[in-house]
Write a protein that holds these residues in place. Structure first.
Motif, mmCIF file in Angstrom:
data_model
loop_
_atom_site.group_PDB
_atom_site.id
_atom_site.type_symbol
_atom_site.label_atom_id
_atom_site.label_comp_id
_atom_site.label_asym_id
_atom_site.label_seq_id
_atom_site.Cartn_x
_atom_site.Cartn_y
_atom_site.Cartn_z
ATOM 1 N N ARG A 5 51.280 52.068 -21.608
ATOM 2 C CA ARG A 5 52.599 52.396 -22.152
ATOM 3 C C ARG A 5 52.469 53.070 -23.515
ATOM 4 N NH1 ARG A 5 55.210 46.604 -21.970
ATOM 5 N NH2 ARG A 5 53.138 46.197 -22.696
ATOM 6 N N ARG A 10 55.347 49.587 -26.205
ATOM 7 C CA ARG A 10 54.619 48.327 -26.453
ATOM 8 C C ARG A 10 55.280 47.536 -27.580
ATOM 9 N NH1 ARG A 10 50.159 51.802 -25.768
ATOM 10 N NH2 ARG A 10 49.793 51.813 -28.020
ATOM 11 N N TYR A 13 58.494 46.040 -26.248
ATOM 12 C CA TYR A 13 58.187 44.896 -25.391
ATOM 13 C C TYR A 13 57.877 43.662 -26.243
ATOM 14 C CZ TYR A 13 55.981 41.865 -21.972
ATOM 15 O OH TYR A 13 55.662 40.789 -21.195
ATOM 16 N N HIS A 50 61.971 46.561 -19.195
ATOM 17 C CA HIS A 50 60.838 45.637 -19.365
ATOM 18 C C HIS A 50 61.010 44.378 -18.526
ATOM 19 C CE1 HIS A 50 58.839 47.864 -22.546
ATOM 20 N NE2 HIS A 50 59.999 48.015 -23.153
#
Length: 187
Positions: A5, A10, A13, A50
């Protein structure tokens, strides 16, 4: 395998997961995906990319605890008395379900309405505890046909039945001991 990603994905997330952990700790399985998005400072679409469902959030939040239970099952797999090893592990599952808000729901099986969504938490525990149940079955320490899924369902049921009691941990362990002993007095 390295995370493919983008760096911002990231970071999003990680931020969403941190907020989700706080929300689940505060509200349990009722944590709102919209509230998670607001607190994380992202759109609800970003959260849903996500975590496409509340179960996905609960599974991600529960991952560390599930991993600890997986490791514990492996530690107990060859230890002493097979019945005691299995019951010790299952008691820890009950304790984790009671203490980690949302874990019991993450372990609960779906109603089957979405066959594409596996229950990753239960799958990990079923794989890990399979040897415990198998060994206990060989030793005739559990009823024939007992599965890890059966035992997880019992742990989830106990946790959900006691979550609103004044002392849910004590209530859950009392019910767990009753299940293990059975309803009929011995002797």
């Amino acid at each position: 395998m390295p995370d493919q990603r983008r760096a911002d994905a990231r970071r999003n997330y990680a931020r969403i997961l941190a907020v989700a952990e706080e929300e689940v700790a505060a509200r349990g399985a009722d944590a709102s995906l919209e509230q998670i998005a607001r607190t994380a400072g992202v759109g609800s679409g970003t959260v849903r990319r996500h975590f496409p469902s509340r179960r996905a959030v609960l599974e991600a939040v529960s991952r560390k605890r599930v991993e600890a239970l997986r490791v514990r099952a492996h530690e107990l797999a060859d230890e002493g008395d097979s019945r005691e090893a299995l019951l010790g592990w299952l008691s820890e599952v009950v304790d984790y379900c009671v203490s980690a808000r949302g874990l019991a729901v993450a372990l609960a099986y779906d109603d089957g309405s979405d066959p594409t969504q596996d229950n990753a938490c239960s799958a990990v525990l079923e794989d890990a505890a399979g040897p415990l149940v198998h060994r206990a079955a060989q030793d005739r320490a559990v009823a024939p046909g007992t599965t890890v899924g059966d035992l997880i369902a019992l742990a989830v049921g106990i946790a959900l039945a006691t979550e609103h009691r004044p002392d849910p941990t004590s209530a859950a362990q009392r019910l767990f001991r009753l299940v293990v002993a059975g309803l009929s007095p011995q002797g």
